[in-house]
Design an enzyme around this catalytic site. Structure first.
Site, PDB file in Angstrom:
ATOM      1  N   LYS A 120      16.822 -41.305  -0.273  1.00 20.29           N
ATOM      2  CA  LYS A 120      17.664 -42.156  -1.115  1.00 20.29           C
ATOM      3  C   LYS A 120      19.082 -41.608  -1.121  1.00 20.29           C
ATOM      4  CE  LYS A 120      18.987 -42.659  -5.597  1.00 20.29           C
ATOM      5  NZ  LYS A 120      20.188 -43.325  -5.177  1.00 20.29           N
ATOM      6  N   GLY A 149      22.595 -32.768  -6.336  1.00 20.27           N
ATOM      7  CA  GLY A 149      23.310 -33.614  -7.291  1.00 20.27           C
ATOM      8  C   GLY A 149      23.650 -32.815  -8.531  1.00 20.27           C
ATOM      9  N   THR A 153      20.822 -34.210 -13.833  1.00 20.76           N
ATOM     10  CA  THR A 153      19.832 -34.976 -13.068  1.00 20.76           C
ATOM     11  C   THR A 153      18.723 -34.041 -12.581  1.00 20.76           C
ATOM     12  OG1 THR A 153      21.711 -36.275 -12.291  1.00 20.76           O
ATOM     13  CG2 THR A 153      19.596 -36.748 -11.275  1.00 20.76           C
ATOM     14  N   GLU A 172      19.659 -28.435  -5.520  1.00 19.76           N
ATOM     15  CA  GLU A 172      21.015 -27.931  -5.259  1.00 19.76           C
ATOM     16  C   GLU A 172      21.932 -28.630  -6.240  1.00 19.76           C
ATOM     17  OE1 GLU A 172      21.741 -25.575  -3.203  1.00 19.76           O
ATOM     18  OE2 GLU A 172      19.758 -25.440  -2.303  1.00 19.76           O
ATOM     19  N   CYS A 187      30.842 -29.172  -4.098  1.00 20.71           N
ATOM     20  CA  CYS A 187      30.190 -28.277  -5.061  1.00 20.71           C
ATOM     21  C   CYS A 187      30.673 -26.842  -4.895  1.00 20.71           C
ATOM     22  CB  CYS A 187      28.680 -28.358  -4.876  1.00 20.71           C
ATOM     23  SG  CYS A 187      28.199 -28.087  -3.171  1.00 20.71           S
ATOM     24  N   GLU A 200      31.751 -27.911 -15.076  1.00 20.87           N
ATOM     25  CA  GLU A 200      32.135 -28.461 -13.764  1.00 20.87           C
ATOM     26  C   GLU A 200      32.963 -29.732 -13.958  1.00 20.87           C
ATOM     27  OE1 GLU A 200      29.128 -30.468 -11.296  1.00 20.87           O
ATOM     28  OE2 GLU A 200      29.838 -29.272  -9.612  1.00 20.87           O
TER      29      GLU A 200
HETATM   30  P1  NAD Z   1      23.941 -37.242  -9.485  1.00 20.98           P
HETATM   31  O1  NAD Z   1      23.026 -36.209 -10.036  1.00 20.98           O
HETATM   32  O2  NAD Z   1      24.487 -38.253 -10.419  1.00 20.98           O
HETATM   33  O3  NAD Z   1      23.216 -38.085  -8.329  1.00 20.98           O
HETATM   34  C1  NAD Z   1      22.677 -37.479  -7.190  1.00 20.98           C
HETATM   35  C2  NAD Z   1      21.571 -38.372  -6.641  1.00 20.98           C
HETATM   36  O4  NAD Z   1      20.492 -38.398  -7.568  1.00 20.98           O
HETATM   37  C3  NAD Z   1      21.991 -39.823  -6.427  1.00 20.98           C
HETATM   38  O5  NAD Z   1      21.384 -40.318  -5.262  1.00 20.98           O
HETATM   39  C4  NAD Z   1      21.437 -40.500  -7.667  1.00 20.98           C
HETATM   40  O6  NAD Z   1      21.193 -41.872  -7.498  1.00 20.98           O
HETATM   41  C5  NAD Z   1      20.149 -39.740  -7.869  1.00 20.98           C
HETATM   42  N1  NAD Z   1      19.598 -39.787  -9.224  1.00 20.98           N
HETATM   43  C6  NAD Z   1      20.249 -40.027 -10.399  1.00 20.98           C
HETATM   44  N2  NAD Z   1      19.385 -40.010 -11.428  1.00 20.98           N
HETATM   45  C7  NAD Z   1      18.160 -39.736 -10.910  1.00 20.98           C
HETATM   46  C8  NAD Z   1      16.864 -39.566 -11.479  1.00 20.98           C
HETATM   47  N3  NAD Z   1      16.644 -39.675 -12.790  1.00 20.98           N
HETATM   48  N4  NAD Z   1      15.836 -39.283 -10.652  1.00 20.98           N
HETATM   49  C9  NAD Z   1      16.042 -39.142  -9.329  1.00 20.98           C
HETATM   50  N5  NAD Z   1      17.232 -39.299  -8.734  1.00 20.98           N
HETATM   51  C10 NAD Z   1      18.293 -39.591  -9.520  1.00 20.98           C
HETATM   52  O7  NAD Z   1      25.085 -36.448  -8.733  1.00 20.98           O
HETATM   53  P2  NAD Z   1      26.387 -37.051  -8.052  1.00 20.98           P
HETATM   54  O8  NAD Z   1      27.339 -37.426  -9.167  1.00 20.98           O
HETATM   55  O9  NAD Z   1      26.016 -38.042  -7.029  1.00 20.98           O
HETATM   56  O10 NAD Z   1      26.953 -35.757  -7.278  1.00 20.98           O
HETATM   57  C11 NAD Z   1      27.799 -34.825  -7.852  1.00 20.98           C
HETATM   58  C12 NAD Z   1      27.042 -33.582  -8.257  1.00 20.98           C
HETATM   59  O11 NAD Z   1      26.354 -33.045  -7.132  1.00 20.98           O
HETATM   60  C13 NAD Z   1      27.958 -32.463  -8.721  1.00 20.98           C
HETATM   61  O12 NAD Z   1      27.406 -31.864  -9.866  1.00 20.98           O
HETATM   62  C14 NAD Z   1      27.953 -31.480  -7.561  1.00 20.98           C
HETATM   63  O13 NAD Z   1      28.220 -30.151  -7.900  1.00 20.98           O
HETATM   64  C15 NAD Z   1      26.566 -31.638  -7.062  1.00 20.98           C
HETATM   65  N6  NAD Z   1      26.475 -31.164  -5.674  1.00 20.98           N
HETATM   66  C16 NAD Z   1      25.797 -29.999  -5.433  1.00 20.98           C
HETATM   67  C17 NAD Z   1      25.725 -29.505  -4.130  1.00 20.98           C
HETATM   68  C18 NAD Z   1      24.974 -28.237  -3.810  1.00 20.98           C
HETATM   69  O14 NAD Z   1      24.678 -28.020  -2.645  1.00 20.98           O
HETATM   70  N7  NAD Z   1      24.660 -27.414  -4.777  1.00 20.98           N
HETATM   71  C19 NAD Z   1      26.336 -30.207  -3.087  1.00 20.98           C
HETATM   72  C20 NAD Z   1      27.019 -31.384  -3.385  1.00 20.98           C
HETATM   73  C21 NAD Z   1      27.076 -31.865  -4.685  1.00 20.98           C
END
Ligand code: NAD
Length: 480
Positions: free
Chosen positions: A173, A226, A230, A248, A282, A384
């Site tokens: 997804k 993400g 979440t 992650e 990130c 963050e």
């Molecule tokens: P997010 O958590 O809002 O969404 C990430 C993904 O999870 C999306 O595909 C979203 O649709 C899905 N999602 C949302 N709610 C869910 C649920 N209840 N169950 C399952 N899936 C769900 O994050 P974002 O805003 O898309 O991304 C930004 C975040 O990602 C920042 O906090 C950033 O630091 C983090 N990030 C971390 C890394 C890493 O490697 N540690 C890399 C890139 C981004």
């Protein structure tokens, strides 16, 4: 208008709901595509297809699976320009970045694990004169890969590649905010001849598609990148089902600069670490700690470079900073700018929205923003922001630098800048971060463990770590 479709069992399919969500270009604020508003029915369909495909795929030799991934990697290379333009349209990042970082890295991910799986061998442990143990690693079955919007195809393939290489079938997804390159990848899967059902892509929201994937009893593992909130929601559902979890999550990374650093290199890289991808990586270094004797000199040079960054149309070659990913995210970052002021921060540069002319008049552009005079304990310095907003903080001793750097719930990455070799190692060891760079930033070797400590996540990706995650070990002990 472009209508994206789900990719189920090797074919493109509309969502069961028949409903679509608008997807806009953050540089223009125009809706350019419609994406499936899928739900648990589409997830059911995808998991069924993946289960059916699993026996044949997992029984293929590692070499044959690897060849499939390498074909896909080659097709990404051949379609570099088209994919880079799609990524920029969807995400708002400069086209130069999509072309030189996101898309080449997506290709490398597939190539890396397509070849890496050929070297992933069983282990054996010999008990002298008593027994021999051998440990085989089997694929798990159907696994879910859920990825964010900041590095769309880059992170999508970073998960899918090891999952497939290890012999699993995947339901993936992409973020609903940036689904376009995942859709194009599905087209390339057809062209590459990837067997039907091996990779399935379901578009839609996290609340519907993501949650249905996490809850599905036939999904054996979840690889998620993400936000930390979440991640917590996913863990709450998945932990009692005993699913394997790789999380992650967010970061609040420190750039730790000592007075003896290589000054020019440090300033240049600190600017990149702060503002690359509009600060939406990130790993971005958003807290810049500088040893006091160098502080004023560093501040002046840093601000000069920041003020020279061009915020502009992501399609233009000279643009350094493109659009933030969405209006909602822009507002979130603006709220943090207001908070930094409330907390007593001094605004050194930026702080405002940028209104461009022409095509990008309605885009979500923000000036690169720098604050100082904020304590290491305040919200601006511990939460963050995930945008082009950074703080400068002086420190007086190595102990203070480490204390400030570690003063957050996150523990993803850090960079340390010094010419003193012993100190570099000492500080690296004292930092609570899964990834520490010394005199560099974002230099990645895909074999190394990637991931964070504390609230930045659980588990590690990359190299053998990823292949171990996507397999189940079975030890056989044979008495001699
Ligand atoms: P997010 O958590 O809002 O969404 C990430 C993904 O999870 C999306 O595909 C979203 O649709 C899905 N999602 C949302 N709610 C869910 C649920 N209840 N169950 C399952 N899936 C769900 O994050 P974002 O805003 O898309 O991304 C930004 C975040 O990602 C920042 O906090 C950033 O630091 C983090 N990030 C971390 C890394 C890493 O490697 N540690 C890399 C890139 C981004």
């Amino acid at each position: 208008m472009l209508h994206l479709q789900n990719f189920l069992n090797g074919t493109f399919a509309p969502p069961a709901s028949g409903k679509y969500l608008p997807n806009s270009n953050p540089a223009t604020a125009e809706v350019f595509s419609q994406i499936p508003d899928s739900d648990e029915r589409d997830v059911q369909e995808a998991v069924r297809a993946a289960r059916q495909a699993f026996p044949a795929w997992s029984n293929l030799s590692a070499e044959k699976r690897g060849r499939h991934l390498m074909r896909l990697s080659a097709l990404i290379d051949q379609n570099l320009e088209r994919l880079a333009e799609a990524e920029t349209t969807d995400n708002g990042k400069p086209l130069t970045l999509s072309r030189t970082m996101d898309i080449p890295r997506a290709s490398s991910n597939l190539h890396f694990f397509g070849t890496g799986i050929q070297h992933f061998a069983s282990e054996s442990h010999f008990m002298e004169g008593v027994a021999v143990n051998y440990t085989v690693r089997r694929p798990l079955g159907v696994v879910a890969c859920i990825s964010p919007w900041n590095l769309p195809l880059y992170l999508f393939t970073w998960k899918i590649a090891p999952a497939l290489a290890a012999g699993n079938c995947v339901v993936a997804k992409p973020s609903e905010i940036t689904p376009y390159t995942a859709h194009l990848l599905a087209e390339l899967c057809v062209e590459a001849g990837l067997p039907a059902g091996v990779l399935n892509i379901v578009h839609g929201t996290g609340a519907k598609v993501g949650a249905a994937l996490v809850e599905h009893p036939d999904v054996k593992a979840i690889s998620f990148t993400g936000g930390t909130q979440t991640g917590k929601t996913i863990a709450r559902t998945a932990a009692p089902m005993f699913k394997k979890l790789s999380l992650e999550l967010g970061g609040k990374n420190a750039t730790v600069i000592f007075a003896d650093c290589d000054f020019e290199k440090t300033v240049t890289t600190a600017v990149q670490a702060a503002f690359a991808n509009q600060g939406q990586i990130c790993l971005c270094g958003s807290r810049i700690l500088v040893e006091r004797p160098l502080y004023e000199q560093f501040k002046a040079a840093f601000l000069e470079k920041v003020n020279a960054l061009k915020v502009g149309d992501p399609l233009e070659e000279e643009t350094n900073i493109g659009a933030l990913v969405s209006e909602q995210h822009l507002q979130k970052v603006q709220q943090y700018i207001a908070l930094a002021k409330e907390e007593g921060g001094t605004l050194l540069t930026g702080g405002g929205r940028v209104h461009l002319e022409g095509r990008c008049a309605n885009g979500y552009f923000l000036q690169p923003t720098v604050f100082e005079n904020l304590p290491h304990t305040c919200r601006t310095n511990t939460e963050e922001i995930f945008g082009p907003v950074v703080t400068l903080m002086p420190f007086d001793s190595e102990e203070d630098a480490v204390h400030f750097a570690n003063y957050t719930e996150y523990g993803l990455a850090a960079s340390v800048w010094t010419q003193d070799l012993t100190r570099a190692h000492r500080v690296a060891h004292a930092l609570h971060a899964g990834i520490v760079w010394v005199n560099t930033w974002l230099l990645r070797d895909l074999r190394t463990p990637f991931g964070g400590m504390k609230q930045s996540g659980v588990g590690r990706e990359g190299g053998w770590e990823a292949l171990r995650f996507f397999t189940e070990p079975q030890n056989v002990c044979v008495k001699l």
